[in-house]
Design a protein around this motif. Structure first.
Motif, short mmCIF file in Angstrom:
data_model
loop_
_atom_site.label_atom_id
_atom_site.label_comp_id
_atom_site.label_asym_id
_atom_site.label_seq_id
_atom_site.Cartn_x
_atom_site.Cartn_y
_atom_site.Cartn_z
N VAL A 1 -2.50 -0.33 -3.80
CA VAL A 1 -2.98 1.06 -3.72
C VAL A 1 -1.80 1.99 -3.95
O VAL A 1 -0.73 1.81 -3.37
N TYR B 1 1.47 -3.81 5.90
CA TYR B 1 0.39 -3.63 4.93
C TYR B 1 -0.99 -3.40 5.56
O TYR B 1 -1.68 -2.43 5.23
N TYR C 1 0.86 4.70 0.11
CA TYR C 1 -0.11 5.76 0.38
C TYR C 1 0.44 7.17 0.20
O TYR C 1 -0.31 8.15 0.37
N MET D 1 -4.12 -0.19 5.16
CA MET D 1 -5.36 -0.46 4.43
C MET D 1 -6.57 -0.15 5.30
O MET D 1 -7.57 0.41 4.82
N CYS E 1 0.87 -1.17 0.00
CA CYS E 1 0.00 0.00 0.00
C CYS E 1 0.91 1.22 0.00
O CYS E 1 1.51 1.54 1.02
#
Length: 466
Positions: free
Chosen positions: A152, A457, A32, A461, A30
């Motif tokens: 993501v 992870y 971000y 999320m 992820c």
């Protein structure tokens, strides 16, 4: 002697090896916070060679090359790909202790299947082998993202962006990665910089708001936040030398804004008063939308005036600032909190003197709105090193709740930088493994697995509601 960067690189205890290989090595990613281009992801063009893939836009590498006396035409100039790669390889052999050395070799192993150490004497061989691998394989952006198991990606986007490519990417068949915008309003906050008035006029045009007052700026920014939210945005991002907090009444803010629109010079106190007013309104909006508010603190940018005039921003002439940050940060967060409108917040510092400041600031404003609602962001930019990451996690472990940490993000412009997640996870498992083997934490495999998988992870999320 240990083998060079083998499968157990950095994993110096049996517990570290078990945690990494069995529980987090193969987890998805992820990412971000990054600076990848959604346009490049969508257009999905293959790079010409490893130099374009690695060296184009990478100010980390350019800084290393300049430090070895390499002339600028090999960094940002028009030298050939081979010539640039040769100069980078020359610089890399002297980068002992620099994470750039580890990142480069992780990427060579992960994406090209090359275990040979990169140096001036191996540069041509590795350049040819890498380009051969690229010719035979698929090194387009979407393929690299998919191969890296990235689920993501949150790009960094200006409020005036139309988010065209984020929308188009939602329609791409077979690309199993969410590419989401992040809302970065810095240009609307920087009333002291050249081009402010032009930017504000453009913001008004894009938002459909006639801007005559600072209140109109707020209205336009809030309208754009709603638009970003519709496209899937879940994160805002602001960058400051220090978080401003100077309270002034409406008339004062209006006068400051009027002068800024005329291009008149402002004092730092005036800039801070304007920024405070805008940021308090944005913070409330972020809370309303359920977004996380990232605050990056401590970069001292564009230090080299001559190179800024020649090349512009974000080309490797930034460094760490040394402002005191605690008081104004506390007052800003508190001003939102007393109204019940403090959003989820991630605090990033660029000066490790502030590690314990931020690690203790978190506990002032936690609530049951989210687990570790206020986060200590991962070691960032100049602190994105073995020592920097270890020190950040130690500070959070000592003074907060490390097990709920949202973990690593690349902060990168490179499509092969996902090796940094591997690097981070190894450092994480090494740190926790040593604590367990020293008897500092119980050897409970189930809980340890949950912790390292969370930090690698799962926590991100959940925290961002992806």
């Amino acid at each position: 002697m240990n083998s060079f960067m083998d499968k157990d690189f950095l994993l110096d205890t049996p517990t570290a090896k078990k945690l990494f290989h069995e529980y987090c090595e193969n987890l998805p990613i992820c990412d971000y916070h990054c600076h990848l281009s959604p346009k490049e992801i969508y257009e999905n063009e293959a790079p010409a060679d490893i130099s374009q893939l690695w060296l184009s836009g990478d100010h980390y590498k350019w800084r290393a090359m300049r430090s070895c006396g390499v002339s600028e035409d090999y960094c940002t100039g028009n030298r050939t790909g081979r010539e640039k790669f040769q100069k980078f390889a020359y610089a890399l052999q002297y980068a002992i202790g620099n994470p750039l050395y580890h990142w480069a070799h992780i990427e060579l192993q992960k994406y090209f299947g090359i275990d040979t150490p990169l140096s001036a004497k191996t540069a041509d061989e590795i350049y040819d082998r890498a380009n051969e691998a690229m010719a035979k394989g698929d090194f387009r952006p979407q393929s690299l993202i998919t191969r890296s198991n990235v689920k993501v990606i949150c790009t960094t986007d200006d409020p005036i962006d139309d988010l065209k490519y984020h929308k188009l990417l939602k329609e791409v068949d077979g690309f199993d990665c969410q590419v989401l915008p992040s809302y970065r309003p810095d240009k609307a906050l920087n009333a002291n910089l050249d081009g402010f008035a032009e930017y504000i006029n453009k913001l008004g045009e894009i938002a459909g708001v006639e801007i005559k007052s600072y209140k109109d700026v707020i209205a336009a920014l809030l309208k754009r936040a709603d638009y970003f939210n519709e496209v899937g945005c879940r994160i805002s991002d602001q960058s400051f030398d220090y978080v401003p907090f100077t309270i002034a009444d409406d008339d004062e803010i209006e006068a400051i804004f009027t002068r800024a629109m005329k291009g008149e010079a402002l004092t730092q106190a005036e800039v801070d008063a304007y920024r405070t007013k805008i940021m308090l309104a944005l913070g409330e909006k972020y809370h309303e939308l359920g977004w996380a508010m990232e605050i990056h603190i401590g970069a001292m940018r564009n230090n080299n005036t001559a190179m800024f005039k020649k090349l512009g921003a974000d080309v490797g002439f930034d460094s760490i600032g040394d402002h005191n940050i605690a008081h104004t940060l506390s007052r800003f967060l508190d001003a939102l909190n007393v109204k019940g409108k403090l959003p989820k917040t991630i605090l990033f510092n660029l000066n490790n003197k502030d590690n314990v400041v931020l690690a203790t600031m978190l506990g002032n404003f936690q609530s049951d709105e989210a687990e570790s609602k206020i986060q200590f962001g991962p070691a960032w930019w100049f602190l994105d090193t073995m020592d920097g990451m270890t020190d950040q996690m130690k500070a959070l472990g000592n003074l907060g709740i490390l097990g709920k940490f949202v973990g690593m993000e690349t902060d990168s412009r490179s499509f092969t930088s996902y090796g940094r997640h591997d690097y981070f996870r190894r450092i994480l498992c090494a740190l926790i493994g040593r604590w367990v083997e020293d008897g500092w934490y119980a050897n409970d495999e189930e809980i340890l697995a949950e912790i390292v998988q969370g930090i690698s992870y799962n926590n991100a999320m959940k925290y961002f509601n992806f």
